[in-house]
Design an enzyme around this catalytic site. Structure first.
Site, short mmCIF file in Angstrom:
data_model
loop_
_atom_site.label_atom_id
_atom_site.label_comp_id
_atom_site.label_asym_id
_atom_site.label_seq_id
_atom_site.Cartn_x
_atom_site.Cartn_y
_atom_site.Cartn_z
N VAL A 1 -12.14 -3.14 -5.27
CA VAL A 1 -11.97 -2.54 -6.60
C VAL A 1 -11.75 -3.59 -7.68
O VAL A 1 -11.79 -3.29 -8.88
CB VAL A 1 -10.82 -1.51 -6.63
CG1 VAL A 1 -11.11 -0.34 -5.70
CG2 VAL A 1 -9.48 -2.17 -6.31
N ASN B 1 -7.46 5.53 -5.06
CA ASN B 1 -6.28 5.36 -4.21
C ASN B 1 -5.95 3.91 -3.92
O ASN B 1 -4.78 3.57 -3.70
CB ASN B 1 -6.52 6.11 -2.89
CG ASN B 1 -5.52 5.74 -1.83
OD1 ASN B 1 -4.35 6.12 -1.88
ND2 ASN B 1 -5.97 4.98 -0.83
N SER C 1 2.58 7.22 -8.69
CA SER C 1 3.77 7.08 -7.85
C SER C 1 4.96 7.63 -8.59
O SER C 1 4.99 7.65 -9.83
CB SER C 1 4.01 5.61 -7.50
OG SER C 1 5.28 5.43 -6.90
N TYR D 1 5.41 -3.26 -9.46
CA TYR D 1 4.73 -2.07 -8.91
C TYR D 1 4.93 -0.87 -9.84
O TYR D 1 4.00 -0.12 -10.12
CB TYR D 1 5.27 -1.76 -7.52
CG TYR D 1 4.58 -0.59 -6.85
CD1 TYR D 1 3.29 -0.73 -6.34
CD2 TYR D 1 5.23 0.64 -6.73
CE1 TYR D 1 2.66 0.35 -5.73
CE2 TYR D 1 4.60 1.71 -6.12
CZ TYR D 1 3.32 1.56 -5.63
OH TYR D 1 2.69 2.63 -5.03
N LYS E 1 2.07 1.44 -11.80
CA LYS E 1 1.91 2.88 -11.62
C LYS E 1 2.23 3.64 -12.90
O LYS E 1 1.66 4.72 -13.15
CB LYS E 1 2.78 3.36 -10.46
CG LYS E 1 2.28 2.87 -9.10
CD LYS E 1 0.83 3.29 -8.85
CE LYS E 1 0.35 2.91 -7.46
NZ LYS E 1 -1.04 3.38 -7.20
N THR F 1 8.19 8.17 -1.47
CA THR F 1 7.96 7.18 -0.42
C THR F 1 7.25 7.86 0.74
O THR F 1 7.75 8.82 1.30
CB THR F 1 9.29 6.57 0.05
OG1 THR F 1 9.98 6.03 -1.07
CG2 THR F 1 9.02 5.45 1.05
N VAL F 2 6.07 7.34 1.07
CA VAL F 2 5.21 7.97 2.06
C VAL F 2 5.25 7.17 3.35
O VAL F 2 5.22 5.93 3.35
CB VAL F 2 3.76 8.07 1.54
CG1 VAL F 2 2.89 8.84 2.53
CG2 VAL F 2 3.73 8.75 0.18
#
Length: 262
Positions: A55, A81, A133, A146, A150, A178-179
């Site tokens: 990307v 993503n 996020s 980060y 986001k 948080t995944v």
């Protein structure tokens, strides 16, 4: 939420949230173009077109999207993503990190969307879903870079939605908490006590557990589906209630009365 006959493209679709999105779109009846730096582990499937792409490289994106469109006859849905992580305060991330993370996480969304738009404009069901996020709207410790990236994705989503609404292209984003993904596992591996750190991450979400990649993917398919044709310019939180709930802290037990023998 069905996507029968539609073609979705998922960046970073080789693992984690992206791979869950690929599986969810297939289950919803779509064909899927998977763009990732490593597509070697993806199983062979006539409904999937896996193409190596970066990307951060417009030329590779142009070739990859053209390959998907040629294979499947067009592109209806784009899921932005692909992203990279960063841990630290504003003092701890150097200029090179800032440049790299913003290029992938923010410019990568804009770059991929710009290359995909000529295909999306031909679709009667065009949709873009960006992965933001909870860090975009909630201050988290040691996530300065980060969070900034986001936060920019969140703002970019709204701006893109405003620019494209009259052209029939819907733009929304999903904001996960948080995944539980390999990405988070790698971050935890660097902690002094990974097990305790994972418990702490789970505890900060009101549900008491990490979000699953499949739950995020379900939200992505929901926003991409033609059934939500009036939804645009929206951020959908999938965060176990972290962004909106403020639960009372547990009340400590009362001290035993003197002489109670407790």
């Amino acid at each position: 939420m069905q996507c029968d006959g539609l073609v979705a493209v998922v960046t970073g679709g080789g693992s984690g949230i992206g791979n869950a999105c690929v599986r969810a779109f297939l289950a919803a009846g779509a064909r899927v173009g998977v763009l990732d730096l490593d597509v070697s582990e993806l199983p062979a499937d006539p409904r999937v077109r896996a193409v190596r792409a970066d990307v951060a490289d417009r030329q590779s994106l142009t070739a990859a999207l053209a390959s998907v469109a040629e294979a499947f006859g067009g592109i209806d849905i784009l899921v932005n993503n692909a992203a990279i992580s960063a841990v630290g305060t504003v003092e701890q991330n150097d200029d090179e990190q800032w440049s790299r993370v913003l290029d992938v996480n923010v410019s990568g969304v804009a770059r991929t969307s710009a290359v995909a738009l000529p295909y999306l404009r031909r679709s009667p069901s065009a949709a873009i879903v960006n992965i933001s996020s909870i860090a975009a709207t909630t201050g988290l410790p040691k996530r300065a870079l980060y969070s900034a990236s986001k936060g920019a994705v969140h703002a970019l989503t709204l701006a893109m939605a405003a620019d494209l609404v009259t052209e029939g292209v819907r733009v929304n984003c999903v904001a996960p908490g948080t995944v539980d993904t390999p990405w988070v596992a790698r971050l935890l591996a660097g902690a002094a006590d990974p097990t305790a750190e994972k418990r702490q991450l789970a505890a900060r979400q009101p549900t008491g557990r990490l979000v699953t990649a499949d739950e995020v993917a379900a939200a992505v398919v929901y926003l991409a589906s033609p059934a939500t044709g009036s939804v645009t310019g929206t951020s959908l939180a999938v965060d176990g209630g972290m962004s909106g709930l403020r639960l009372p802290a547990p009340v400590p037990p009362a001290p035993a009365a003197p002489g109670s023998g407790a």
